[in-house]
Scaffold this active site. Sequence first.
Site, PDB file in Angstrom:
ATOM      1  N   SER A 148      11.711  56.257  12.916  1.00 33.01           N
ATOM      2  CA  SER A 148      12.898  55.386  12.901  1.00 33.01           C
ATOM      3  C   SER A 148      14.098  56.172  13.406  1.00 33.01           C
ATOM      4  O   SER A 148      14.138  57.409  13.270  1.00 33.01           O
ATOM      5  CB  SER A 148      13.172  54.917  11.470  1.00 33.01           C
ATOM      6  OG  SER A 148      14.442  54.319  11.361  1.00 33.01           O
ATOM      7  N   TYR A 161      14.750  57.318   2.413  1.00 30.65           N
ATOM      8  CA  TYR A 161      14.091  56.652   3.544  1.00 30.65           C
ATOM      9  C   TYR A 161      14.255  57.506   4.802  1.00 30.65           C
ATOM     10  O   TYR A 161      13.282  57.769   5.522  1.00 30.65           O
ATOM     11  CB  TYR A 161      14.688  55.252   3.761  1.00 30.65           C
ATOM     12  CG  TYR A 161      14.082  54.540   4.966  1.00 30.65           C
ATOM     13  CD1 TYR A 161      12.776  54.053   4.923  1.00 30.65           C
ATOM     14  CD2 TYR A 161      14.815  54.369   6.141  1.00 30.65           C
ATOM     15  CE1 TYR A 161      12.211  53.420   6.030  1.00 30.65           C
ATOM     16  CE2 TYR A 161      14.260  53.736   7.250  1.00 30.65           C
ATOM     17  CZ  TYR A 161      12.956  53.257   7.186  1.00 30.65           C
ATOM     18  OH  TYR A 161      12.409  52.634   8.289  1.00 30.65           O
TER      19      TYR A 161
HETATM   20  P1  NDP Z   1       7.482  44.895   7.737  1.00 31.97           P
HETATM   21  O1  NDP Z   1       7.853  44.916   6.313  1.00 31.97           O
HETATM   22  O2  NDP Z   1       7.481  43.573   8.449  1.00 31.97           O
HETATM   23  O3  NDP Z   1       6.043  45.561   7.952  1.00 31.97           O
HETATM   24  C1  NDP Z   1       5.582  46.619   7.154  1.00 31.97           C
HETATM   25  C2  NDP Z   1       4.064  46.563   7.160  1.00 31.97           C
HETATM   26  O4  NDP Z   1       3.551  47.653   6.388  1.00 31.97           O
HETATM   27  C3  NDP Z   1       3.506  45.284   6.557  1.00 31.97           C
HETATM   28  O5  NDP Z   1       2.444  44.817   7.381  1.00 31.97           O
HETATM   29  C4  NDP Z   1       2.957  45.718   5.213  1.00 31.97           C
HETATM   30  O6  NDP Z   1       1.857  44.887   4.885  1.00 31.97           O
HETATM   31  C5  NDP Z   1       2.548  47.153   5.518  1.00 31.97           C
HETATM   32  N1  NDP Z   1       2.481  48.004   4.339  1.00 31.97           N
HETATM   33  C6  NDP Z   1       3.465  48.312   3.462  1.00 31.97           C
HETATM   34  N2  NDP Z   1       3.007  49.081   2.475  1.00 31.97           N
HETATM   35  C7  NDP Z   1       1.693  49.288   2.746  1.00 31.97           C
HETATM   36  C8  NDP Z   1       0.654  49.977   2.086  1.00 31.97           C
HETATM   37  N3  NDP Z   1       0.868  50.635   0.933  1.00 31.97           N
HETATM   38  N4  NDP Z   1      -0.581  49.970   2.635  1.00 31.97           N
HETATM   39  C9  NDP Z   1      -0.819  49.307   3.783  1.00 31.97           C
HETATM   40  N5  NDP Z   1       0.115  48.625   4.445  1.00 31.97           N
HETATM   41  C10 NDP Z   1       1.356  48.618   3.923  1.00 31.97           C
HETATM   42  O7  NDP Z   1       8.469  45.905   8.450  1.00 31.97           O
HETATM   43  P2  NDP Z   1       8.513  46.576   9.914  1.00 31.97           P
HETATM   44  O8  NDP Z   1       7.599  45.898  10.843  1.00 31.97           O
HETATM   45  O9  NDP Z   1       9.934  46.689  10.255  1.00 31.97           O
HETATM   46  O10 NDP Z   1       7.982  48.032   9.570  1.00 31.97           O
HETATM   47  C11 NDP Z   1       7.020  48.712  10.348  1.00 31.97           C
HETATM   48  C12 NDP Z   1       7.458  50.162  10.514  1.00 31.97           C
HETATM   49  O11 NDP Z   1       8.626  50.193  11.350  1.00 31.97           O
HETATM   50  C13 NDP Z   1       7.851  50.864   9.220  1.00 31.97           C
HETATM   51  O12 NDP Z   1       7.293  52.163   9.201  1.00 31.97           O
HETATM   52  C14 NDP Z   1       9.365  50.940   9.308  1.00 31.97           C
HETATM   53  O13 NDP Z   1       9.883  52.018   8.565  1.00 31.97           O
HETATM   54  C15 NDP Z   1       9.562  51.092  10.795  1.00 31.97           C
HETATM   55  N6  NDP Z   1      10.892  50.766  11.290  1.00 31.97           N
HETATM   56  C16 NDP Z   1      11.421  49.509  11.151  1.00 31.97           C
HETATM   57  C17 NDP Z   1      12.692  49.217  11.617  1.00 31.97           C
HETATM   58  C18 NDP Z   1      13.325  47.865  11.449  1.00 31.97           C
HETATM   59  O14 NDP Z   1      14.550  47.728  11.682  1.00 31.97           O
HETATM   60  N7  NDP Z   1      12.589  46.834  11.069  1.00 31.97           N
HETATM   61  C19 NDP Z   1      13.497  50.239  12.321  1.00 31.97           C
HETATM   62  C20 NDP Z   1      12.849  51.516  12.435  1.00 31.97           C
HETATM   63  C21 NDP Z   1      11.600  51.754  11.950  1.00 31.97           C
HETATM   64  P3  NDP Z   1       1.374  44.612   3.365  1.00 31.97           P
HETATM   65  O15 NDP Z   1       2.611  44.377   2.550  1.00 31.97           O
HETATM   66  O16 NDP Z   1       0.494  43.409   3.490  1.00 31.97           O
HETATM   67  O17 NDP Z   1       0.615  45.834   2.964  1.00 31.97           O
END
Ligand code: NDP
Length: 253
Positions: A148, A161
């Site tokens: 990020s 974070y």
């Molecule tokens: P979302 O919350 O939409 O997606 C996060 C995903 O991670 C979900 O599919 C969730 O599915 C999964 N997840 C969370 N915890 C677990 C776990 N313990 N085991 C398996 N899967 C898990 O957010 P984003 O798409 O934004 O996030 C994706 C990545 O992008 C993250 O690493 C985030 O830090 C990064 N990011 C996002 C930004 C933004 O502005 N959105 C900016 C910069 C980086 P489920 O709950 O079903 O497990």
Amino acid sequence: MSYENLSGRTAVVTGAASGIGEAVALQLAAEDARVALLARRADRLQELVDKIRAGGGEALAVTADVTDDASVTAARDLVHETFGTVDLVVNNAGVMLPNPVTDGRLDEWQRMLDTNVTGALRIIRAFTADLVGAAGEGRTADLVNVSSIGAHLTFPNYAVYGATKAAVTHLSNNLRSELGPLDVRVTNIEPGLTETELATHIDSAELSGQLDGMLDAIGSLSAAEVADVVAYATSRPRHVNLRQIMVLPTRQA
Ligand code: NDP
């Protein structure tokens, strides 16, 4: 946009139930890669599998929790049984739980560390042998870590974070020194504000409102726009490694 060098590949995408991971899975499948979708929400994964199959793609739902060793091992075994070994891993699962350090929310700090850092390491442990094997056979092999812009910012309430994401960025850089000589590419992607479900887990109305204000002022990327960057990086010829990519909304400083 369409890219070559993804057709026929076998990918694992973590955090594929929503947001960036879902969009990456859709794009890789559209480019004729087989995709294993990992996350905890089985229903969301199955919906995505159905969507990919309806479009003629190949996908597998793998319900797994990256914070649980046994769950990741079982996920690896299911992927191997169904698809064989993989050559593209997108380490994307993550959580963002901002809170004031004075609140001492060890539970939330632990959850972020265990998902964003140790979770990524569990996936790396599970699939590195596959990547090294694929590269050794002359195929393209990719490890993509989704970090990020937060890896570089200092921002009140986001210390832990940001620290988890700085760890992911540093990890990617170091892994490249080990895996690069084995012809495995390591790509670290650092998105800025992206429209996903990430902010829905913030339980403070004040911090949630603060983020909404930033989104109003800056705008955001779509998850598909970030996925397009992942597809671009992983579709280059195998000797070309875009090792570090920061992708931001134009108005984000
Ligand atoms: P979302 O919350 O939409 O997606 C996060 C995903 O991670 C979900 O599919 C969730 O599915 C999964 N997840 C969370 N915890 C677990 C776990 N313990 N085991 C398996 N899967 C898990 O957010 P984003 O798409 O934004 O996030 C994706 C990545 O992008 C993250 O690493 C985030 O830090 C990064 N990011 C996002 C930004 C933004 O502005 N959105 C900016 C910069 C980086 P489920 O709950 O079903 O497990």
